[in-house]
Write a protein that holds these residues in place. Structure first.
Motif, PDB file in Angstrom:
ATOM      1  N   TRP A  78     -59.245  -0.272 111.315  1.00 47.48           N
ATOM      2  CA  TRP A  78     -59.627  -1.257 110.308  1.00 47.48           C
ATOM      3  C   TRP A  78     -58.569  -2.333 110.258  1.00 47.48           C
ATOM      4  N   ASP A  79     -58.991  -3.553 109.997  1.00 48.28           N
ATOM      5  CA  ASP A  79     -58.089  -4.653 109.657  1.00 48.28           C
ATOM      6  C   ASP A  79     -58.370  -4.930 108.186  1.00 48.28           C
ATOM      7  N   VAL A 104     -63.027  -2.581 112.551  1.00 51.08           N
ATOM      8  CA  VAL A 104     -63.136  -3.699 113.486  1.00 51.08           C
ATOM      9  C   VAL A 104     -63.210  -3.195 114.923  1.00 51.08           C
ATOM     10  N   GLN A 105     -62.843  -1.920 115.121  1.00 49.64           N
ATOM     11  CA  GLN A 105     -62.901  -1.316 116.442  1.00 49.64           C
ATOM     12  C   GLN A 105     -63.077   0.186 116.280  1.00 49.64           C
ATOM     13  N   ARG A 153     -57.803  -7.192 106.309  1.00 44.37           N
ATOM     14  CA  ARG A 153     -58.210  -8.570 106.007  1.00 44.37           C
ATOM     15  C   ARG A 153     -59.687  -8.796 106.280  1.00 44.37           C
ATOM     16  N   SER A 154     -60.344  -7.842 106.984  1.00 45.88           N
ATOM     17  CA  SER A 154     -61.723  -8.041 107.445  1.00 45.88           C
ATOM     18  C   SER A 154     -62.775  -7.256 106.668  1.00 45.88           C
ATOM     19  N   GLY A 155     -62.418  -6.620 105.608  1.00 46.98           N
ATOM     20  CA  GLY A 155     -63.419  -5.894 104.827  1.00 46.98           C
ATOM     21  C   GLY A 155     -63.379  -4.394 105.033  1.00 46.98           C
ATOM     22  N   HIS A 194     -57.514  -1.307  98.698  1.00 46.14           N
ATOM     23  CA  HIS A 194     -58.498  -1.380  99.773  1.00 46.14           C
ATOM     24  C   HIS A 194     -59.338  -0.109  99.782  1.00 46.14           C
ATOM     25  N   ASN A 201     -51.436  -4.960 108.868  1.00 43.20           N
ATOM     26  CA  ASN A 201     -52.815  -5.110 108.393  1.00 43.20           C
ATOM     27  C   ASN A 201     -53.780  -4.136 109.059  1.00 43.20           C
TER      28      ASN A 201
END
Length: 108
Positions: free
Chosen positions: A63-64, A72-73, A66-68, A30, A49
């Motif tokens: 970060w998640d 995410v926040q 799974r989301s790139g 990642h 994750n």
């Protein structure tokens, strides 16, 4: 020096979090990015994750995987330096770099 030289450089500098998997030694598993140099990152203790990062800008990002690549926040960014929360009267975000953190697992 690797440290930013000005507030504008802090907010435009790229933070990078590269996560390697020992079973894939030829490339990172990642590559996560954010808008400020990253000082520390940790995996969430119960949500594997999620990766939490502490930034030089004072932000905390999540970060998640799974989301790139993008968070995410993220916490508020306070460019004015007017304080945070406790009577500081400012814009509601950290002003100083987050140099340490502890990620706690949430209960239900």
């Amino acid at each position: 020096s690797l440290l930013p030289k000005s507030k504008s450089e802090i907010t435009t500098a790229d933070g990078l979090n590269i996560i390697w998997n020992l079973t894939m030694p030829n490339r990172p598993e990642h590559i996560l990015t954010c808008g400020s140099p990253l000082l520390e990152s940790k995996f969430h203790p119960t949500e594997g994750n999620l990766v939490v990062g502490a930034c030089y800008s004072g932000q905390v990002v999540v970060w998640d995987v799974r989301s790139g690549r993008l968070p995410v926040q993220r916490s508020s960014l306070n460019l004015l330096g007017g304080g945070s929360g406790r009577g500081g009267g400012g814009g509601g975000g950290h002003v100083h770099p987050v140099v340490g953190m502890e990620v706690l697992g949430g209960g239900s």
